[in-house]
Design an enzyme around this catalytic site. Structure first.
Site, short mmCIF file in Angstrom:
data_model
loop_
_atom_site.label_atom_id
_atom_site.label_comp_id
_atom_site.label_asym_id
_atom_site.label_seq_id
_atom_site.Cartn_x
_atom_site.Cartn_y
_atom_site.Cartn_z
N ARG A 1 -10.24 -11.55 1.81
CA ARG A 1 -11.12 -12.60 1.27
C ARG A 1 -10.46 -13.97 1.34
NH1 ARG A 1 -11.46 -9.59 -4.42
NH2 ARG A 1 -10.94 -7.88 -3.01
N LYS B 1 0.85 -1.19 0.00
CA LYS B 1 0.00 0.00 0.00
C LYS B 1 0.89 1.25 0.00
CE LYS B 1 -3.96 -1.85 2.58
NZ LYS B 1 -4.94 -1.77 1.49
N1 BES Z 1 -8.18 -3.68 4.07
C1 BES Z 1 -8.29 -3.32 2.71
C2 BES Z 1 -9.57 -2.56 2.39
C3 BES Z 1 -9.72 -1.21 3.00
C4 BES Z 1 -9.41 -0.07 2.29
C5 BES Z 1 -10.24 -1.05 4.27
C6 BES Z 1 -9.58 1.18 2.85
C7 BES Z 1 -10.41 0.20 4.83
C8 BES Z 1 -10.09 1.32 4.11
C9 BES Z 1 -8.26 -4.56 1.83
O1 BES Z 1 -7.50 -5.63 2.32
C10 BES Z 1 -7.67 -4.18 0.52
O2 BES Z 1 -6.54 -3.79 0.52
N2 BES Z 1 -8.43 -4.28 -0.54
C11 BES Z 1 -7.97 -3.92 -1.84
C12 BES Z 1 -8.44 -4.99 -2.81
C13 BES Z 1 -7.85 -4.85 -4.18
C14 BES Z 1 -6.36 -5.09 -4.16
C15 BES Z 1 -8.54 -5.82 -5.10
C16 BES Z 1 -8.55 -2.56 -2.19
O3 BES Z 1 -9.69 -2.30 -1.85
O4 BES Z 1 -7.82 -1.77 -2.77
MN MN Z 2 -5.45 -5.46 1.78
#
Ligand code: BES
Ligand code: MN
Ligand code: ZN
Length: 477
Positions: free
Chosen positions: A332, A258
């Site tokens: 997931r 991230k």
């Molecule tokens: N924990 C994150 C989602 C999230 C984002 C929670 C912002 C709270 C605030 C999750 O694990 C994630 O990173 N999801 C990705 C999925 C993508 C890589 C398909 C996302 O939403 O960018």
């Molecule tokens: Mn994530």
């Protein structure tokens, strides 16, 4: 905070709707401040008049025709805030019946709003805010409703304890809140209430065949923990509701790292599991006569030589194989095993999962609505109803078969990413592959469980959403 159904209190609260010239008590002072335009009666507006020979707080309730429980919660939250700022420790309140609104529910909303004003997370601050806690709320209520109100307020207090517990767990930084400490928090909070909490470590998780969950945890030095919390409120019934919470105590994104900004609040990626713990706390403390099992696969998503990588194909407890399209879509993968366990080992009759699953859900719904996906409309209706009375709105997203195309894999059974479009939907539908046809609702709380600034009675940071919904769901089904 004590709620006393009798006369008393240092400061009398006068309730007033917007643009009204009448208040419950005939009051010269009210006419005066109205005339001088010092007070309009907007929702949550507070005007104080504090003198030795008579002290009043005027509280605005907004437009009389639009009054609802959420508005009452917000108004009394601001009354609580203001009272603390003014060093008032006791209030005198006379609550009339408002139009068609259920009287006991009105009092529950009043109590909740006041209780909401008490939350702080200041354990890491040297200078704590020096608020005088509001200690005694003297309430005059309709005589024939006293008992009902008493138990309604007791229930509200129990729910709010669960909400605050959840907030505390979520606000705790990842340096202190990791799988083992999360498990310990569950044991400490729930075992005294008669909930059976079992915690499984690395070896046992391996023995159970949760290879998908383990793949995500591999990059971390912290041992993963699988937490199962059983509340048996109705021994005469076989029916069990499983509450499955995403338990990423930190989500760096893994090798699909991230940004610094995206990572900053990722200690809150266990909000789903904290809601399960807080929800079970309230459910067990209130002694609801239902069977509920809480399930959490807790780990960290980190980077190291041992971490999982994009392109990896991993198996899962269900036997289905998953191609890792993105290591940041880790929730997931952990939930795949937790849901399969709920459906096939616990043999839950219904499953609700709670997960800070996708940024896409935040894009779609912001921090107001929780996103939902279901395979069962009857259970969805129950969740929606519980959410509505809790003031925690939920918006159902579509789940047409066509979306499944997006997370097909060429070399494996499924892929953990579905591309840029419909991200909240494909994530939810991926989970559906692991519930084995059990009636199921998925709640994506990425936007609602943690907010960047206070809104209404919700504080900045962890909100405790959707603990109230879980309580009301279990109470209602
Ligand atoms: N924990 C994150 C989602 C999230 C984002 C929670 C912002 C709270 C605030 C999750 O694990 C994630 O990173 N999801 C990705 C999925 C993508 C890589 C398909 C996302 O939403 O960018
Ligand atoms: Mn994530
Ligand atoms: Zn995550």
């Amino acid at each position: 905070m004590n709620f006393l159904l009798e006369k008393g209190g240092d400061v009398e609260v006068v309730l007033a709707f917007k643009d009204t010239d009448n208040v419950n008590e005939s009051n010269d002072l009210f006419s005066f401040i109205k005339e001088k335009k010092l007070f309009k009666g907007n929702e949550g507006e507070v005007y104080s008049h504090l003198f030795k020979d008579g002290s009043y707080l005027f509280l605005g309730l907004g437009d009389e025709r639009k009054l609802n429980f959420q508005g009452i919660r917000k108004a009394f939250y601001s009354l609580g805030e203001k009272s603390q700022k003014l060093n008032i420790s006791s209030l005198s309140l006379n609550i009339p019946k408002f139009g068609e609104l259920c009287y006991t529910s009105t009092l529950k909303a009043v109590a909740e709003g006041l209780l909401q004003s008490q939350y702080t997370f200041e354990k890491y601050k040297s200078d704590k805010s020096e608020k005088t806690p509001l200690e005694d709320i003297f309430l005059e209520v309709l005589e024939e409703k006293v008992e009902e109100v008493q138990s309604g307020i007791a229930e509200t207090k129990t729910i709010m304890e669960g909400v605050f517990l959840t907030r505390d767990l979520v606000n705790e930084p990842a340096i202190n809140m990791y799988p083992e400490t999360l498990a310990k928090a569950a044991v400490d909070a729930l075992t005294p209430l008669g909930v059976d909490v079992k915690v499984y470590g690395q070896k046992e998780i391996e023995d159970m065949g949760m290879v998908a969950f383990l793949a995500v945890s591999k990059g971390s030095e912290k041992e993963p923990q699988f937490i199962v919390m059983k509340y048996n409120g109705d021994p005469s019934s076989q029916d069990t509701l499983a509450l499955v919470g995403k338990g990423l105590t930190y989500d760096s994104g893994g090798y699909c790292l991230k940004t610094a900004e995206g990572m900053a609040t990722m200690h809150s990626d266990m909000a789903g599991s904290a809601s399960v713990i807080g929800g079970l706390y309230s459910i067990a403390k209130a002694g609801l006569k239902k069977n509920v099992v809480g399930i959490v696969a807790a780990c960290e998503n980190m980077i190291s030589g041992g971490a999982y990588k994009t392109g990896d194909i991993i198996s899962s407890m269900s036997g289905k194989t998953i191609e890792v399209g993105n290591t940041d879509a880790e929730g997931r993968i952990t939930l795949a095993d937790a849901l399969w366990y709920a459906a096939t080992v616990e043999k839950a009759h219904k499953i609700v999962d709670l997960a800070t699953l996708t940024g896409a859900c935040v894009v779609a719904l912001g921090s107001v609505n929780t996103g939902a996906i279901t395979n069962n409309q009857a259970l969805m209706d129950e969740v929606r109803e519980a959410a509505k009375i809790s003031g925690e709105p939920v918006w159902e997203l579509p789940h047409d078969e066509e979306y499944k195309e997006l997370f097909k894999s060429h070399f494996a059974d499924l892929k953990n990413t579905g591309g840029r479009w419909a991200g909240a939907i494909t994530a939810g539908m991926f989970l559906q592959e692991f519930v084995n046809d059990t009636p199921w609702v998925h709640l994506d709380i990425a936007g609602t469980s943690y907010i960047s600034g206070a809104r209404g009675y919700l504080p900045k940071g962890a909100t405790g959403v959707p603990v109230k919904t879980l309580f009301n769901l279990v109470k209602g089904i």
